[in-house]
Design a protein around this motif. Sequence first.
Motif, PDB file in Angstrom:
ATOM      1  N   GLU A 294      -6.434  15.174  -6.412  1.00  0.00           N
ATOM      2  CA  GLU A 294      -5.367  16.191  -5.678  1.00  0.00           C
ATOM      3  C   GLU A 294      -5.152  16.100  -4.270  1.00  0.00           C
ATOM      4  OE1 GLU A 294      -4.119  20.887  -5.246  1.00  0.00           O
ATOM      5  OE2 GLU A 294      -6.338  20.460  -6.453  1.00  0.00           O
ATOM      6  N   ILE A 295      -3.900  15.564  -3.720  1.00  0.00           N
ATOM      7  CA  ILE A 295      -3.516  15.515  -2.608  1.00  0.00           C
ATOM      8  C   ILE A 295      -3.060  16.757  -2.091  1.00  0.00           C
ATOM      9  CG2 ILE A 295      -2.268  13.987  -0.955  1.00  0.00           C
ATOM     10  CD1 ILE A 295      -1.511  12.284  -3.432  1.00  0.00           C
TER      11      ILE A 295
ATOM     12  N   SER B 157       0.931  -1.307   0.056  1.00  0.00           N
ATOM     13  CA  SER B 157       0.240   0.009  -0.110  1.00  0.00           C
ATOM     14  C   SER B 157       1.019   1.188  -0.068  1.00  0.00           C
ATOM     15  CB  SER B 157      -0.890  -0.058   1.166  1.00  0.00           C
ATOM     16  OG  SER B 157      -1.996  -0.994   1.237  1.00  0.00           O
ATOM     17  N   THR B 158       0.667   2.327  -0.899  1.00  0.00           N
ATOM     18  CA  THR B 158       1.113   3.334  -0.784  1.00  0.00           C
ATOM     19  C   THR B 158       0.330   4.338   0.055  1.00  0.00           C
ATOM     20  OG1 THR B 158       0.172   4.276  -2.713  1.00  0.00           O
ATOM     21  CG2 THR B 158       2.274   3.130  -2.975  1.00  0.00           C
ATOM     22  N   LEU B 159       1.072   5.446   0.827  1.00  0.00           N
ATOM     23  CA  LEU B 159       0.651   6.212   1.679  1.00  0.00           C
ATOM     24  C   LEU B 159       1.423   7.504   1.665  1.00  0.00           C
ATOM     25  CD1 LEU B 159      -0.311   5.939   5.444  1.00  0.00           C
ATOM     26  CD2 LEU B 159       0.489   8.147   4.489  1.00  0.00           C
ATOM     27  N   THR B 160       0.470   8.556   0.964  1.00  0.00           N
ATOM     28  CA  THR B 160       1.085   9.671   0.700  1.00  0.00           C
ATOM     29  C   THR B 160       0.511  11.059   1.787  1.00  0.00           C
ATOM     30  OG1 THR B 160       1.502   9.406  -1.539  1.00  0.00           O
ATOM     31  CG2 THR B 160       1.322  11.730  -1.043  1.00  0.00           C
ATOM     32  N   TYR B 161       1.369  11.670   2.334  1.00  0.00           N
ATOM     33  CA  TYR B 161       0.936  12.748   3.356  1.00  0.00           C
ATOM     34  C   TYR B 161       1.881  13.733   3.238  1.00  0.00           C
ATOM     35  CZ  TYR B 161      -0.179  14.609   7.767  1.00  0.00           C
ATOM     36  OH  TYR B 161      -0.862  15.545   8.922  1.00  0.00           O
ATOM     37  N   LEU B 162       1.321  14.960   3.106  1.00  0.00           N
ATOM     38  CA  LEU B 162       1.893  16.165   2.551  1.00  0.00           C
ATOM     39  C   LEU B 162       1.739  17.175   3.799  1.00  0.00           C
ATOM     40  CD1 LEU B 162       0.955  16.967  -1.066  1.00  0.00           C
ATOM     41  CD2 LEU B 162       2.760  15.789   0.011  1.00  0.00           C
TER      42      LEU B 162
ATOM     43  N   PRO C   4      -2.418  19.314   1.612  1.00  0.00           N
ATOM     44  CA  PRO C   4      -1.703  18.909   3.101  1.00  0.00           C
ATOM     45  C   PRO C   4      -2.987  18.338   3.934  1.00  0.00           C
ATOM     46  CG  PRO C   4      -0.654  21.005   2.174  1.00  0.00           C
ATOM     47  CD  PRO C   4      -1.835  20.504   1.036  1.00  0.00           C
ATOM     48  N   GLY C   5      -2.300  17.563   4.716  1.00  0.00           N
ATOM     49  CA  GLY C   5      -2.985  16.914   5.801  1.00  0.00           C
ATOM     50  C   GLY C   5      -4.085  15.660   5.520  1.00  0.00           C
ATOM     51  N   ALA C   6      -4.023  15.531   4.152  1.00  0.00           N
ATOM     52  CA  ALA C   6      -4.769  14.376   3.440  1.00  0.00           C
ATOM     53  C   ALA C   6      -4.318  13.226   3.574  1.00  0.00           C
ATOM     54  CB  ALA C   6      -5.617  14.849   2.458  1.00  0.00           C
ATOM     55  N   VAL C   7      -4.806  11.987   3.568  1.00  0.00           N
ATOM     56  CA  VAL C   7      -4.232  10.990   3.352  1.00  0.00           C
ATOM     57  C   VAL C   7      -4.631  10.214   1.904  1.00  0.00           C
ATOM     58  CG1 VAL C   7      -3.520   8.717   4.342  1.00  0.00           C
ATOM     59  CG2 VAL C   7      -3.732  10.573   5.565  1.00  0.00           C
ATOM     60  N   ASN C   8      -3.428   9.892   1.026  1.00  0.00           N
ATOM     61  CA  ASN C   8      -3.823   9.042  -0.035  1.00  0.00           C
ATOM     62  C   ASN C   8      -3.340   7.726  -0.011  1.00  0.00           C
ATOM     63  OD1 ASN C   8      -5.011  10.449  -2.343  1.00  0.00           O
ATOM     64  ND2 ASN C   8      -3.234   9.486  -3.605  1.00  0.00           N
ATOM     65  N   PHE C   9      -4.313   6.633  -0.054  1.00  0.00           N
ATOM     66  CA  PHE C   9      -4.043   5.115   0.441  1.00  0.00           C
ATOM     67  C   PHE C   9      -4.359   4.561  -0.622  1.00  0.00           C
ATOM     68  CE2 PHE C   9      -4.382   1.094   2.807  1.00  0.00           C
ATOM     69  CZ  PHE C   9      -2.893   1.490   3.704  1.00  0.00           C
ATOM     70  N   MET C  10      -3.492   3.853  -1.385  1.00  0.00           N
ATOM     71  CA  MET C  10      -3.659   3.090  -2.685  1.00  0.00           C
ATOM     72  C   MET C  10      -3.078   1.650  -2.225  1.00  0.00           C
ATOM     73  SD  MET C  10      -2.364   3.423  -6.626  1.00  0.00           S
ATOM     74  CE  MET C  10      -0.564   3.094  -6.076  1.00  0.00           C
ATOM     75  N   THR C  11      -3.749   0.674  -2.273  1.00  0.00           N
ATOM     76  CA  THR C  11      -3.321  -0.630  -2.329  1.00  0.00           C
ATOM     77  C   THR C  11      -3.337  -1.351  -3.418  1.00  0.00           C
ATOM     78  OG1 THR C  11      -4.239  -1.077   0.023  1.00  0.00           O
ATOM     79  CG2 THR C  11      -3.897  -3.081  -1.004  1.00  0.00           C
TER      80      THR C  11
ATOM     81  N   ILE D  82      -0.018  17.376  -4.955  1.00  0.00           N
ATOM     82  CA  ILE D  82       0.195  16.506  -5.946  1.00  0.00           C
ATOM     83  C   ILE D  82      -1.102  15.687  -6.695  1.00  0.00           C
ATOM     84  CG2 ILE D  82       1.374  14.007  -6.185  1.00  0.00           C
ATOM     85  CD1 ILE D  82       3.233  14.511  -4.004  1.00  0.00           C
ATOM     86  N   GLN D  83      -0.932  15.864  -7.811  1.00  0.00           N
ATOM     87  CA  GLN D  83      -1.922  15.214  -8.454  1.00  0.00           C
ATOM     88  C   GLN D  83      -1.932  13.475  -8.703  1.00  0.00           C
ATOM     89  OE1 GLN D  83      -4.617  17.352  -9.304  1.00  0.00           O
ATOM     90  NE2 GLN D  83      -5.987  15.542 -10.035  1.00  0.00           N
ATOM     91  N   HIS D  84      -2.550  12.732  -8.134  1.00  0.00           N
ATOM     92  CA  HIS D  84      -2.553  11.511  -8.181  1.00  0.00           C
ATOM     93  C   HIS D  84      -3.514  10.718  -9.251  1.00  0.00           C
ATOM     94  CE1 HIS D  84      -2.623   7.033  -6.438  1.00  0.00           C
ATOM     95  NE2 HIS D  84      -3.767   7.417  -6.999  1.00  0.00           N
ATOM     96  N   LYS D  85      -3.181  10.020 -10.053  1.00  0.00           N
ATOM     97  CA  LYS D  85      -3.934   9.104 -11.062  1.00  0.00           C
ATOM     98  C   LYS D  85      -3.356   7.585 -10.910  1.00  0.00           C
ATOM     99  CE  LYS D  85      -4.584  13.050 -14.491  1.00  0.00           C
ATOM    100  NZ  LYS D  85      -4.824  13.623 -15.602  1.00  0.00           N
ATOM    101  N   ASP D  86      -4.686   6.862 -11.242  1.00  0.00           N
ATOM    102  CA  ASP D  86      -4.046   5.709 -11.226  1.00  0.00           C
ATOM    103  C   ASP D  86      -4.858   4.634 -12.179  1.00  0.00           C
ATOM    104  OD1 ASP D  86      -6.343   4.550  -9.716  1.00  0.00           O
ATOM    105  OD2 ASP D  86      -5.601   5.094  -8.002  1.00  0.00           O
ATOM    106  N   SER D  87      -4.570   3.271 -12.311  1.00  0.00           N
ATOM    107  CA  SER D  87      -5.171   2.481 -13.364  1.00  0.00           C
ATOM    108  C   SER D  87      -6.676   2.209 -13.139  1.00  0.00           C
ATOM    109  CB  SER D  87      -4.164   1.314 -13.799  1.00  0.00           C
ATOM    110  OG  SER D  87      -3.891   0.585 -12.630  1.00  0.00           O
TER     111      SER D  87
END
Length: 300
Positions: free
Chosen positions: A84-85, A63-68, A87-94, A73-78
């Motif tokens: 858009e990520i 799992s990726t975890l992005t924390y600013l 500050p303070g939000a959590v992006n969590f991709m497994t 950061i603009q996150h795009k995935d398949s």
Amino acid sequence: MSNIGLVIEEKPADIGNFLVGRLLPFREKRAVGPFVFIDHMGPAALKDYQNMDVPPHPHIGLSTLTYLFEGSIQHKDSLGSDIEIKPGAVNFMTSGKGVVHSERTPEYLRTTDKNLHGFQIWIGLPKHMEQSEPTFHHTEADEIPTWEEKGIHYKLIAGELLNHKSPVPTHSKLFFLEIKSKETQKLNIGETLFGEVAMYVLEGSVNIEGHTFSGKQLIVAKNSKLCEFEMAENTTIYLFGGEPFKEERFIFWNFVNSDKALIEQAKKNWHGQNLEAFPKIPGDDEEYVPLPRAILKGTK
């Protein structure tokens, strides 16, 4: 006897056209609990012609975890995620059996001066989930549990600890905790921790057993139950930890797994651009990060 097991210095690493400080993995410590990879991004001041661009690249078994702290950061995935990520939000991709994503400066910021600062983290998956279907979850900043006790401010970014639980849908027993103090404070929180634990000082300094630490280091404890320290005024720290897996996790480039054969297959699938294993990203499908030459050796 000292409870300081290891002090890992940040080392520079290139993630495309952006330089980060790598904390994990380290030759003497490949993981802390289920955390197998930690990059400290920035703080970086980017000019109007400088942007973060990490083109489409694959993952398995994590799992990726992005924390600013700053920037965007603009996150795009398949899976079709496009968010858009901030500050303070959590992006969590497994990733499970396989996912592709890209990370870029959002379009509206690409011609302006901007800052970027945060953590990029990989968390290994339990063995039974390494071949699961990929998922994505975004948690807004105001959904993250925060509280104050005795003048100390806590934020539980992920996991469960201190009678609080983050809504980030993690898959094993772990914690990712922010602690802030405006005044000098002594803390002894070992009895509340479990598994392994490491500390990162973002601002200010801490004193552990007469030693002062003030940033760009990951301090790994020998025993999480003996975790105590003194925070100087205006200090912010992060604790990463949790229960380690029974099986070893192998890391090759962007692939993590307990089974080397699955990593070898992922290498072949990505090199051959097998779209069934690694689909294209809607809206970001014109380029991709090729398998590095060093890893390409022996892959057909």
